[in-house]
Design a protein around this motif. Structure first.
Motif, PDB file in Angstrom:
ATOM      1  N   ALA A 111      -6.686  38.874  -3.583  1.00  0.00           N
ATOM      2  CA  ALA A 111      -8.003  38.933  -2.947  1.00  0.00           C
ATOM      3  C   ALA A 111      -8.533  37.534  -2.679  1.00  0.00           C
ATOM      4  CB  ALA A 111      -8.974  39.712  -3.831  1.00  0.00           C
ATOM      5  N   THR A 112      -8.369  36.642  -3.637  1.00  0.00           N
ATOM      6  CA  THR A 112      -8.861  35.279  -3.468  1.00  0.00           C
ATOM      7  C   THR A 112      -8.197  34.591  -2.281  1.00  0.00           C
ATOM      8  OG1 THR A 112      -9.300  35.085  -5.851  1.00  0.00           O
ATOM      9  CG2 THR A 112      -9.113  33.036  -4.597  1.00  0.00           C
ATOM     10  N   TYR A 157      -8.377  45.838  -2.871  1.00  0.00           N
ATOM     11  CA  TYR A 157      -7.804  44.859  -3.792  1.00  0.00           C
ATOM     12  C   TYR A 157      -8.237  45.224  -5.209  1.00  0.00           C
ATOM     13  CZ  TYR A 157      -7.404  42.141   0.520  1.00  0.00           C
ATOM     14  OH  TYR A 157      -7.120  41.735   1.799  1.00  0.00           O
ATOM     15  N   ASP A 158      -7.295  45.290  -6.125  1.00  0.00           N
ATOM     16  CA  ASP A 158      -7.615  45.571  -7.518  1.00  0.00           C
ATOM     17  C   ASP A 158      -7.951  44.256  -8.207  1.00  0.00           C
ATOM     18  OD1 ASP A 158      -7.895  46.376 -10.109  1.00  0.00           O
ATOM     19  OD2 ASP A 158      -5.849  47.119 -10.355  1.00  0.00           O
ATOM     20  N   ALA A 159      -9.228  43.884  -8.126  1.00  0.00           N
ATOM     21  CA  ALA A 159      -9.664  42.618  -8.705  1.00  0.00           C
ATOM     22  C   ALA A 159      -9.768  42.675 -10.222  1.00  0.00           C
ATOM     23  CB  ALA A 159     -11.007  42.193  -8.110  1.00  0.00           C
ATOM     24  N   ILE A 204     -13.106  46.152  -1.583  1.00  0.00           N
ATOM     25  CA  ILE A 204     -12.556  46.792  -0.389  1.00  0.00           C
ATOM     26  C   ILE A 204     -13.051  46.080   0.861  1.00  0.00           C
ATOM     27  CG2 ILE A 204     -12.411  48.937   0.932  1.00  0.00           C
ATOM     28  CD1 ILE A 204     -12.799  50.440  -1.710  1.00  0.00           C
ATOM     29  N   GLU A 205     -12.114  45.626   1.659  1.00  0.00           N
ATOM     30  CA  GLU A 205     -12.411  44.998   2.943  1.00  0.00           C
ATOM     31  C   GLU A 205     -12.247  46.046   4.029  1.00  0.00           C
ATOM     32  OE1 GLU A 205     -13.392  42.218   5.821  1.00  0.00           O
ATOM     33  OE2 GLU A 205     -13.609  42.099   3.642  1.00  0.00           O
ATOM     34  N   ALA A 206     -13.310  46.337   4.751  1.00  0.00           N
ATOM     35  CA  ALA A 206     -13.256  47.377   5.773  1.00  0.00           C
ATOM     36  C   ALA A 206     -14.281  47.089   6.859  1.00  0.00           C
ATOM     37  CB  ALA A 206     -13.527  48.753   5.163  1.00  0.00           C
ATOM     38  N   GLU A 207     -13.946  47.457   8.094  1.00  0.00           N
ATOM     39  CA  GLU A 207     -14.871  47.257   9.208  1.00  0.00           C
ATOM     40  C   GLU A 207     -16.147  48.058   8.990  1.00  0.00           C
ATOM     41  OE1 GLU A 207     -14.966  47.735  14.096  1.00  0.00           O
ATOM     42  OE2 GLU A 207     -13.062  47.775  13.004  1.00  0.00           O
ATOM     43  N   THR A 208     -15.997  49.341   8.634  1.00  0.00           N
ATOM     44  CA  THR A 208     -17.116  50.153   8.167  1.00  0.00           C
ATOM     45  C   THR A 208     -17.014  50.219   6.660  1.00  0.00           C
ATOM     46  OG1 THR A 208     -17.111  51.514  10.168  1.00  0.00           O
ATOM     47  CG2 THR A 208     -18.199  52.434   8.227  1.00  0.00           C
TER      48      THR A 208
END
Length: 294
Positions: free
Chosen positions: A270-271, A259-261, A136-140
């Motif tokens: 994701a990559t 992203y479901d890696a 998970i890409e998130a600021e927080t």
């Protein structure tokens, strides 16, 4: 104030069959997104959320995970002798950022069983569960968002996200009502029921449970109080339904991109996106992609 969450459990005993043959002799969790293993993204999220005590639930063939977070004397000596200070700092940083313990799950008997295996190491205190497949890409950090909700309500919190109706059968879904939190009414939900992998026509909502949880120790009694489902697997969703009889549960629609890696297409997405976001790689990689005949 509720008890502080100090530990995070990482179930990592799965076989990774969707990535065969790459995972025949290598843990799925160690596959790299750009230049960092999948599981390290989850560990760093926990650290950035204020949790440094990590419990890995592993199985056969997962020793590479232990090696990755252990000290590598030979590598550190080599890098130090060759004055590779930046690389040495990266290697030492992986070891120094967490205190890690390991427990074995001898058979892959479901997520609930994996969480139950961590009971003695967790003890009688609240804890987080992180499924590393969900990057998970998130600021927080997503886990920090959940912890803030837990601190407010003092109750278990599950991360949820909206998914297309036709995709809900791949997830657990919640039946829930929105509640006020921090001046908003569209992110926190009080859960009325949970359904594991419902048919689209039977789904109570399009709010899907994803791999971040903040749980209280009562979940262990619920895990021991339910019957295994199909294949003899113990499902965490079933234990949460059991726990719901005794105390409130909340869902939080987190802010960020998941992203479901654990899926090949999700891993590729994701990559690409993580590479494009890199200062050292983004520019050249973007130019490369522009030149492809798509």
């Amino acid at each position: 104030m509720p008890a502080k969450v100090r530990k995070a459990v990482f179930p990592a005993a799965g076989l990774g069959t969707r990535f065969l043959p790459a995972t025949k002799a290598q843990p799925k969790e160690m596959l790299p997104i750009v230049d960092k293993p999948i599981i390290q993204y989850g560990v760093e999220e926990a650290v950035h959320s204020g949790i440094q005590n990590i419990i890995m639930v592993t199985g056969r063939g997962k020793s590479a995970i232990e090696d990755h977070f252990d000290v590598s004397f030979e590598l550190e000596y080599l890098l130090e002798s060759r004055k590779k200070k930046e690389l040495l700092a990266i290697v030492r940083g992986i070891t120094d950022m967490i205190s890690v313990s390991y427990v074995r799950q001898k058979e892959a008997l479901g997520l609930g069983h994996a969480v139950l295996r961590a009971r003695e190491l967790v003890g009688d205190e609240p804890f987080a569960v992180v499924l590393a497949d969900d990057v998970i890409e998130a600021e927080t950090p997503c886990l920090r968002q959940l912890l803030d909700v837990y601190d407010f309500f003092g109750a278990p919190v599950l991360a949820v996200m909206e998914v297309p109706a036709e995709s809900i059968s791949a997830y657990g879904a919640i039946d829930a009502e929105p509640v006020a939190h921090n001046g908003g009414h569209d992110r926190v939900y009080r859960i009325r029921d949970l359904v594991e992998k419902p048919k689209p026509s039977d789904a109570p909502s399009n709010l899907a449970i994803i791999g971040r949880y903040v749980l209280t120790p009562e979940i262990f009694d619920s895990l021991q109080g339910i019957e295994p489902g199909s294949g003899g697997e113990l499902q965490l969703t079933d234990a949460l339904k059991h726990l719901l009889r005794k105390r409130p549960l909340y869902g939080y629609r987190f802010e960020g991109t998941r992203y479901d890696a654990g899926d090949r297409l999700g891993f590729l997405k994701a990559t690409v996106e993580f590479a494009l976001a890199r200062r050292d790689l983004g520019g050249p990689f973007r130019e490369y992609l522009k030149g492809l005949k798509l």
